[in-house]
Scaffold this motif. Structure first.
Motif, PDB file in Angstrom:
ATOM      1  N   UNK A 288       0.811  -1.221   0.000  1.00  0.00           N
ATOM      2  CA  UNK A 288       0.000   0.000   0.000  1.00  0.00           C
ATOM      3  C   UNK A 288       0.844   1.271   0.000  1.00  0.00           C
ATOM      4  N   UNK A 289       1.960   1.241   0.698  1.00  0.00           N
ATOM      5  CA  UNK A 289       2.743   2.459   0.910  1.00  0.00           C
ATOM      6  C   UNK A 289       4.077   2.448   0.174  1.00  0.00           C
ATOM      7  N   UNK A 290       4.462   1.294  -0.363  1.00  0.00           N
ATOM      8  CA  UNK A 290       5.787   1.176  -0.958  1.00  0.00           C
ATOM      9  C   UNK A 290       6.875   1.364   0.085  1.00  0.00           C
ATOM     10  N   UNK A 291       6.569   0.951   1.331  1.00  0.00           N
ATOM     11  CA  UNK A 291       7.490   1.190   2.445  1.00  0.00           C
ATOM     12  C   UNK A 291       8.108  -0.106   2.939  1.00  0.00           C
ATOM     13  N   UNK A 292       9.377  -0.029   3.260  1.00  0.00           N
ATOM     14  CA  UNK A 292      10.054  -1.058   4.033  1.00  0.00           C
ATOM     15  C   UNK A 292      11.288  -0.418   4.661  1.00  0.00           C
ATOM     16  N   UNK A 293      11.778  -0.957   5.774  1.00  0.00           N
ATOM     17  CA  UNK A 293      12.917  -0.327   6.449  1.00  0.00           C
ATOM     18  C   UNK A 293      14.177  -0.375   5.609  1.00  0.00           C
ATOM     19  N   UNK A 294      15.006   0.641   5.764  1.00  0.00           N
ATOM     20  CA  UNK A 294      16.259   0.729   5.001  1.00  0.00           C
ATOM     21  C   UNK A 294      17.484   0.771   5.902  1.00  0.00           C
ATOM     22  N   UNK A 295      17.291   1.037   7.204  1.00  0.00           N
ATOM     23  CA  UNK A 295      18.421   1.152   8.128  1.00  0.00           C
ATOM     24  C   UNK A 295      18.617  -0.187   8.850  1.00  0.00           C
ATOM     25  N   UNK A 296      19.759  -0.807   8.628  1.00  0.00           N
ATOM     26  CA  UNK A 296      20.059  -2.073   9.282  1.00  0.00           C
ATOM     27  C   UNK A 296      20.330  -1.880  10.770  1.00  0.00           C
ATOM     28  N   UNK A 297      20.220  -2.974  11.533  1.00  0.00           N
ATOM     29  CA  UNK A 297      20.372  -2.862  12.976  1.00  0.00           C
ATOM     30  C   UNK A 297      21.781  -2.399  13.370  1.00  0.00           C
ATOM     31  N   UNK A 298      22.806  -2.830  12.685  1.00  0.00           N
ATOM     32  CA  UNK A 298      24.170  -2.422  13.027  1.00  0.00           C
ATOM     33  C   UNK A 298      24.335  -0.913  12.875  1.00  0.00           C
ATOM     34  N   UNK A 299      23.816  -0.364  11.782  1.00  0.00           N
ATOM     35  CA  UNK A 299      23.909   1.081  11.547  1.00  0.00           C
ATOM     36  C   UNK A 299      23.082   1.851  12.565  1.00  0.00           C
ATOM     37  N   UNK A 300      21.855   1.393  12.791  1.00  0.00           N
ATOM     38  CA  UNK A 300      20.979   2.081  13.730  1.00  0.00           C
ATOM     39  C   UNK A 300      21.494   2.035  15.154  1.00  0.00           C
ATOM     40  N   UNK A 301      22.038   0.880  15.554  1.00  0.00           N
ATOM     41  CA  UNK A 301      22.578   0.749  16.903  1.00  0.00           C
ATOM     42  C   UNK A 301      23.753   1.686  17.125  1.00  0.00           C
ATOM     43  N   UNK A 302      24.607   1.829  16.118  1.00  0.00           N
ATOM     44  CA  UNK A 302      25.761   2.722  16.271  1.00  0.00           C
ATOM     45  C   UNK A 302      25.298   4.168  16.452  1.00  0.00           C
ATOM     46  N   UNK A 303      24.318   4.586  15.655  1.00  0.00           N
ATOM     47  CA  UNK A 303      23.814   5.964  15.780  1.00  0.00           C
ATOM     48  C   UNK A 303      23.207   6.187  17.160  1.00  0.00           C
ATOM     49  N   UNK A 304      22.491   5.187  17.650  1.00  0.00           N
ATOM     50  CA  UNK A 304      21.860   5.309  18.963  1.00  0.00           C
ATOM     51  C   UNK A 304      22.894   5.319  20.073  1.00  0.00           C
ATOM     52  N   UNK A 305      23.884   4.445  19.967  1.00  0.00           N
ATOM     53  CA  UNK A 305      24.950   4.390  20.967  1.00  0.00           C
ATOM     54  C   UNK A 305      25.742   5.696  20.984  1.00  0.00           C
ATOM     55  N   UNK A 306      26.029   6.246  19.816  1.00  0.00           N
ATOM     56  CA  UNK A 306      26.763   7.513  19.745  1.00  0.00           C
ATOM     57  C   UNK A 306      25.975   8.629  20.435  1.00  0.00           C
ATOM     58  N   UNK A 307      24.642   8.601  20.298  1.00  0.00           N
ATOM     59  CA  UNK A 307      23.805   9.592  20.969  1.00  0.00           C
ATOM     60  C   UNK A 307      23.896   9.433  22.482  1.00  0.00           C
ATOM     61  N   UNK A 308      23.756   8.216  22.968  1.00  0.00           N
ATOM     62  CA  UNK A 308      23.786   7.985  24.414  1.00  0.00           C
ATOM     63  C   UNK A 308      25.152   8.324  25.019  1.00  0.00           C
ATOM     64  N   UNK A 309      26.218   8.073  24.258  1.00  0.00           N
ATOM     65  CA  UNK A 309      27.555   8.376  24.768  1.00  0.00           C
ATOM     66  C   UNK A 309      27.740   9.868  25.017  1.00  0.00           C
ATOM     67  N   UNK A 310      27.004  10.697  24.277  1.00  0.00           N
ATOM     68  CA  UNK A 310      27.152  12.146  24.394  1.00  0.00           C
ATOM     69  C   UNK A 310      26.319  12.738  25.526  1.00  0.00           C
ATOM     70  N   UNK A 311      25.481  11.934  26.160  1.00  0.00           N
ATOM     71  CA  UNK A 311      24.641  12.447  27.236  1.00  0.00           C
ATOM     72  C   UNK A 311      25.487  12.804  28.455  1.00  0.00           C
ATOM     73  N   UNK A 312      25.063  13.813  29.215  1.00  0.00           N
ATOM     74  CA  UNK A 312      25.780  14.132  30.460  1.00  0.00           C
ATOM     75  C   UNK A 312      25.779  12.932  31.402  1.00  0.00           C
ATOM     76  N   UNK A 313      26.793  12.851  32.251  1.00  0.00           N
ATOM     77  CA  UNK A 313      26.922  11.700  33.143  1.00  0.00           C
ATOM     78  C   UNK A 313      25.721  11.526  34.048  1.00  0.00           C
ATOM     79  N   UNK A 314      25.101  12.652  34.454  1.00  0.00           N
ATOM     80  CA  UNK A 314      23.953  12.543  35.349  1.00  0.00           C
ATOM     81  C   UNK A 314      22.768  11.855  34.681  1.00  0.00           C
ATOM     82  N   UNK A 315      22.698  11.920  33.341  1.00  0.00           N
ATOM     83  CA  UNK A 315      21.614  11.241  32.634  1.00  0.00           C
ATOM     84  C   UNK A 315      21.767   9.724  32.707  1.00  0.00           C
ATOM     85  N   UNK A 316      23.005   9.247  32.802  1.00  0.00           N
ATOM     86  CA  UNK A 316      23.252   7.811  32.841  1.00  0.00           C
ATOM     87  C   UNK A 316      22.728   7.169  34.116  1.00  0.00           C
TER      88      UNK A 316
END
Length: 326
Positions: A288-316
């Motif tokens: 119906x939408x011509x949609x399917x995911x394009x971001x693999x888990x390895x790529x997505x996990x790295x982007x997410x991990x890089x975001x969390x690494x930049x959080x202030x220590x108090x957020x952890x």
């Protein structure tokens, strides 16, 4: 020519904030609405200086008023993680019932098209695998997860009633596990929990024997699916998620490899009614939408991990919010 206007509830949350970004980028005037029970203004503060963004601090379980014309509504206000909806069960039910009712009433008044955020949790602990939209689910209505599962099932039912009885243009998305930047580290879901534990040097907690499966979709892919569904002419529910299924034990091992952490995996009893498997059948979205995911888990996990690494220590080490049920 008038800019199209869209209301996004739950705008300061993980998904809501990414949707605000997308519709600003598409040239819309975006009205964000949130009561900040689980949302965080930090997710949208970069939008505040923009003339095409405005924010309403409001609880959608109360009457909603938006002045002027409105073309679209995205209803994403709701606790979405176990740690939240187990602590605030009454608010969870109210936002699924009263909040959805108010949003649908506003859509009817404004003659706006509305897309409501449902979830793969409507399938419960599924007896069908992968899960198709035609599957009715296996849900325990009086179990601890029932407040979220049944709130979303009611959301779907009242949305379809407004469509068939009042002729409101409605869209229903069933969201499977989604991850990415702006997730809360301590929201109780597997991915941020694993990364948070690894960053703090704690052992990773896996519930049960770790054989239960999940299918993780990167937030950019989900937002694209939401956009396409909103612009479609299809009113039945549509699964949006990544069918790349993995066991939670194997997923924990992936996180350990990504983070380089030397901690180990520890096992704890499986929570009540925790789904044993979760994998979307996305045939409907593809056709119906011509949609399917394009971001693999390895790529997505790295982007997410890089975001969390930049959080202030108090957020952890920040503890989840405490709530009062009313």
């Amino acid at each position: 020519m008038r800019k199209k206007r869209i209301l996004i509830t739950g705008a300061a949350g993980f998904l809501g904030s990414h949707l605000c970004d997308r519709f600003i980028k598409e040239g819309y005037h975006v009205i964000g609405m949130d009561n900040l029970v689980t949302g965080d203004l930090k997710n949208i503060e970069h939008l505040f200086p923009l003339p095409d963004f405005e924010f309403y601090y409001h609880d959608v379980t109360k009457f909603i008023h938006v002045a002027g014309e409105l073309d679209y509504i995205l209803h994403f206000a709701s606790p979405a993680s176990p740690i939240d909806y187990l602590k605030i069960p009454i608010q969870t039910l109210k936002v699924g019932a009263l909040g959805t009712h108010n949003c649908l009433g506003l859509a009817r008044e404004k003659k706006a098209r509305i897309l409501v955020a449902s979830t793969s949790e409507v399938y419960g602990d599924p007896l069908v695998h992968p899960q198709k939209e035609t599957y009715w689910g296996n849900v325990n209505p009086v179990g601890p997860r029932g407040v979220y599962d049944e709130a979303k099932r009611y959301l779907e039912a009242i949305t379809m009633a407004y469509h068939t009885f009042h002729g409101v243009e409605t869209r229903i998305i069933r969201i499977f596990n989604t991850y990415g930047p702006r997730m809360r580290l301590n929201d109780g879901r597997a991915l941020p929990a694993f990364i948070g534990q690894a960053l703090r040097g704690e052992d990773l907690t896996v519930f049960g024997d770790g054989s239960q499966t999940r299918s993780f979709c990167f937030v950019d892919d989900l937002v694209e699916g939401i956009y396409r569904l909103l612009m479609s002419d299809y009113s039945e529910p549509v699964n949006i998620g990544n069918p790349d299924e993995i066991s939670l034990k194997d997923f924990a091992l992936e996180v350990l490899k990504l983070t380089g952490s030397a901690v180990k995996i520890v096992y704890k009893p499986l929570p009540v009614d925790d789904p044993k498997q979760r994998k979307p059948d996305i045939t409907r979205a593809k056709e119906l939408l011509g949609w399917e995911p394009t971001v693999g888990r390895a790529e997505g996990l790295k982007k997410t991990y890089d975001y969390f690494k930049m959080l202030p220590k108090e957020e952890l080490v920040k503890q989840p919010k405490t709530f009062e049920s009313r």
